[in-house]
Design a protein around this motif. Structure first.
Motif, PDB file in Angstrom:
ATOM      1  N   ASN A 109     -14.805  -0.299   5.255  1.00 20.16           N
ATOM      2  CA  ASN A 109     -14.090   0.899   5.701  1.00 20.16           C
ATOM      3  C   ASN A 109     -15.035   2.096   5.642  1.00 20.16           C
ATOM      4  O   ASN A 109     -15.150   2.741   4.606  1.00 20.16           O
ATOM      5  CB  ASN A 109     -12.879   1.148   4.789  1.00 20.16           C
ATOM      6  CG  ASN A 109     -11.921  -0.020   4.799  1.00 20.16           C
ATOM      7  OD1 ASN A 109     -11.189  -0.222   5.741  1.00 20.16           O
ATOM      8  ND2 ASN A 109     -11.958  -0.834   3.748  1.00 20.16           N
TER       9      ASN A 109
ATOM     10  N   GLU B 263     -13.770  -6.898   4.712  1.00 15.99           N
ATOM     11  CA  GLU B 263     -13.978  -5.851   5.725  1.00 15.99           C
ATOM     12  C   GLU B 263     -14.589  -4.622   5.077  1.00 15.99           C
ATOM     13  O   GLU B 263     -14.519  -4.432   3.857  1.00 15.99           O
ATOM     14  CB  GLU B 263     -12.654  -5.478   6.389  1.00 15.99           C
ATOM     15  CG  GLU B 263     -11.598  -5.022   5.401  1.00 15.99           C
ATOM     16  CD  GLU B 263     -10.909  -3.747   5.807  1.00 15.99           C
ATOM     17  OE1 GLU B 263     -11.123  -3.236   6.917  1.00 15.99           O
ATOM     18  OE2 GLU B 263     -10.168  -3.199   4.963  1.00 15.99           O
TER      19      GLU B 263
ATOM     20  N   LYS C 110       0.836  -1.213   0.000  1.00 18.03           N
ATOM     21  CA  LYS C 110       0.000   0.000   0.000  1.00 18.03           C
ATOM     22  C   LYS C 110       0.864   1.254   0.000  1.00 18.03           C
ATOM     23  O   LYS C 110       0.592   2.224  -0.704  1.00 18.03           O
ATOM     24  CB  LYS C 110      -0.932   0.021   1.213  1.00 18.03           C
ATOM     25  CG  LYS C 110      -2.097  -0.946   1.063  1.00 18.03           C
ATOM     26  CD  LYS C 110      -2.954  -1.050   2.308  1.00 18.03           C
ATOM     27  CE  LYS C 110      -3.751  -2.340   2.264  1.00 18.03           C
ATOM     28  NZ  LYS C 110      -5.160  -2.240   2.438  1.00 18.03           N
TER      29      LYS C 110
ATOM     30  N   ARG D 192     -15.977   2.100   1.665  1.00 12.85           N
ATOM     31  CA  ARG D 192     -15.262   1.242   0.710  1.00 12.85           C
ATOM     32  C   ARG D 192     -15.192  -0.142   1.325  1.00 12.85           C
ATOM     33  O   ARG D 192     -14.827  -0.277   2.496  1.00 12.85           O
ATOM     34  CB  ARG D 192     -13.854   1.800   0.520  1.00 12.85           C
ATOM     35  CG  ARG D 192     -13.272   1.620  -0.854  1.00 12.85           C
ATOM     36  CD  ARG D 192     -11.782   1.835  -0.815  1.00 12.85           C
ATOM     37  NE  ARG D 192     -11.153   0.686  -0.199  1.00 12.85           N
ATOM     38  CZ  ARG D 192     -10.334   0.733   0.870  1.00 12.85           C
ATOM     39  NH1 ARG D 192     -10.011   1.869   1.435  1.00 12.85           N
ATOM     40  NH2 ARG D 192      -9.830  -0.381   1.354  1.00 12.85           N
TER      41      ARG D 192
ATOM     42  N   ASP E 271     -13.826  -4.161   1.126  1.00 12.97           N
ATOM     43  CA  ASP E 271     -12.789  -5.009   0.548  1.00 12.97           C
ATOM     44  C   ASP E 271     -13.263  -6.452   0.476  1.00 12.97           C
ATOM     45  O   ASP E 271     -13.837  -6.975   1.442  1.00 12.97           O
ATOM     46  CB  ASP E 271     -11.520  -4.926   1.400  1.00 12.97           C
ATOM     47  CG  ASP E 271     -10.925  -3.537   1.389  1.00 12.97           C
ATOM     48  OD1 ASP E 271     -11.230  -2.765   0.448  1.00 12.97           O
ATOM     49  OD2 ASP E 271     -10.160  -3.202   2.314  1.00 12.97           O
TER      50      ASP E 271
HETATM   51 MG    MG Z   1      -8.737  -3.509   3.718  1.00 13.86          MG
END
Ligand code: MG
Ligand code: ATP
Length: 338
Positions: free
Chosen positions: A286, A284, A231, A269, A271
């Motif tokens: 966010n 998960e 990331k 968002r 995932d």
């Molecule tokens: Mg994530």
């Protein structure tokens, strides 16, 4: 003019409060705050930079109010840290953007989120939570497995060592993460398939997917995991691709169902990763998605779908405004006339 109070965790503010370099390593960049300020100003809001949650608390108890509080503050301590600003806003009857305290707290604790999602019939990997790492694993037979901190973000503790093939490796990884992050470890079945992140905006029947982005790790990347390092060095290690094929469509459907199941507000968002049969599985949610114009996944996937950064911020604020049923007169005017 309508007003927005901007709440964020600027690193310098926390250093001044005595927090360490490491504790503040991931706090908000000034650049992101400037980008949000500019976008909200462009929408006609007078933007007041407030700073972290404690500053908000002081301002609210001094009687200050805004038409909206826009918070990207994730807080510092505890698994409910992302719920602190929304809870403060509710306590002081202050309108705010993004999810409420319940959703913020539940989504930060990934096991709690998975239980809710699973209960709603949405696919999520089998899992177990380890408090010490020495618990019995008699019923655990999902290898390879993936071990990560229960309540972190930005890929912290999601790394090569998270991917384990047997019980000894699993326990070693779990104990090391428990010690390092001072919280339980979440063990999941490893999902080897494609990885997607899905941007969603809106509330109730208006909640909709704005884009699905596939995360592809380059040859030099840490393999098999969209890790902290990958990331951080995404420009070199990661390729982001707009995904609109059939599997991506199922990821989008799964994400929208999870967004609703978790009661997210305004934007989030989510995932996902596919299992070995190609079925996208919830990882998960966010509810405070990163909002750096160039580095963060939500603005990136918005751009892939023709939504500018300014448009994205406008959509988020509009969702909040509609949720509160604020008219052009503004929330403060509404309250005054109530
Ligand atoms: Mg994530
Ligand atoms: N069960 C799993 N199977 C395979 N890969 C996984 C699994 N859980 C996590 N990962 C990998 O680790 C990455 C980070 O996991 P996760 O999204 O849970 O962490 P995060 O730190 O909260 O992420 P974010 O930066 O989005 O907040 C995922 O994007 C994925 O590549």
């Amino acid at each position: 003019m309508r007003t927005v109070g901007l709440v964020y965790d600027l690193r310098d503010d926390y250093l001044a409060l005595g927090f360490s370099d490491e504790q503040t390593a991931e706090f908000d960049k000034r650049e992101t705050i400037n980008q949000i300020t500019e976008a909200l100003s462009g929408l006609g809001y007078a933007v007041e930079p407030i700073g972290h949650g404690r500053r908000l608390a002081a301002a609210l108890s001094n009687g200050q109010r805004w038409d909206l509080v826009f918070s990207i503050a994730e807080g510092v301590r505890g698994r409910s840290r992302e719920a602190q600003v929304p809870a403060l806003c509710e306590l002081f009857d202050q309108a705010y953007v993004f999810s409420d305290p319940l959703t913020m707290a539940v989504t930060l604790d990934k096991a709690m989120a998975k239980r809710i999602v699973r209960d709603c019939g949405i696919a999520t990997a089998p899992f177990v939570v380890l408090e010490s790492g020495s618990e019995t694993l008699a019923d655990w037979n999902h290898y390879p497995a993936f071990v990560k901190p229960l309540a972190e973000g930005t890929g912290k503790g999601c790394e090569l060592a998270s991917l384990v093939d047997n019980e000894a490796e699993l326990r070693a990884a779990a104990m090391s993460l428990i010690l390092r992050f001072g919280q339980p470890a979440l063990v999941e079945a490893y999902l080897p398939g494609r990885e997607f992140t899905v941007g969603i905006i809106g509330n109730g029947a208006h909640a909709h997917v704005i884009g699905t982005m596939e995360i592809l790790l380059n040859a030099d990347a840490e393999p098999g995991v969209y890790s902290y390092t990958n990331k951080e060095e995404w420009e070199r290690l990661v390729t982001y691709r707009r995904a609109d094929d059939e599997e991506a469509g199922r990821a989008a459907d799964c994400a929208l169902a999870a967004y609703r199941a978790l009661g997210c507000h305004d934007a989030a968002r989510l995932d996902l990763r596919s299992d070995r049969t190609g079925t996208p599985v919830f990882l998960e949610a966010n509810p405070i998605a990163g909002l750096n114009m160039t580095h963060s996944d939500l603005p990136m996937l918005a751009a892939q779908n023709g939504i500018t950064y300014a448009d994205l911020l406008a959509m988020i604020v509009t969702a909040a405004v509609e949720r509160y049923e604020i008219t052009d007169r503004g929330f403060a005017d509404l309250r005054a006339s109530a």
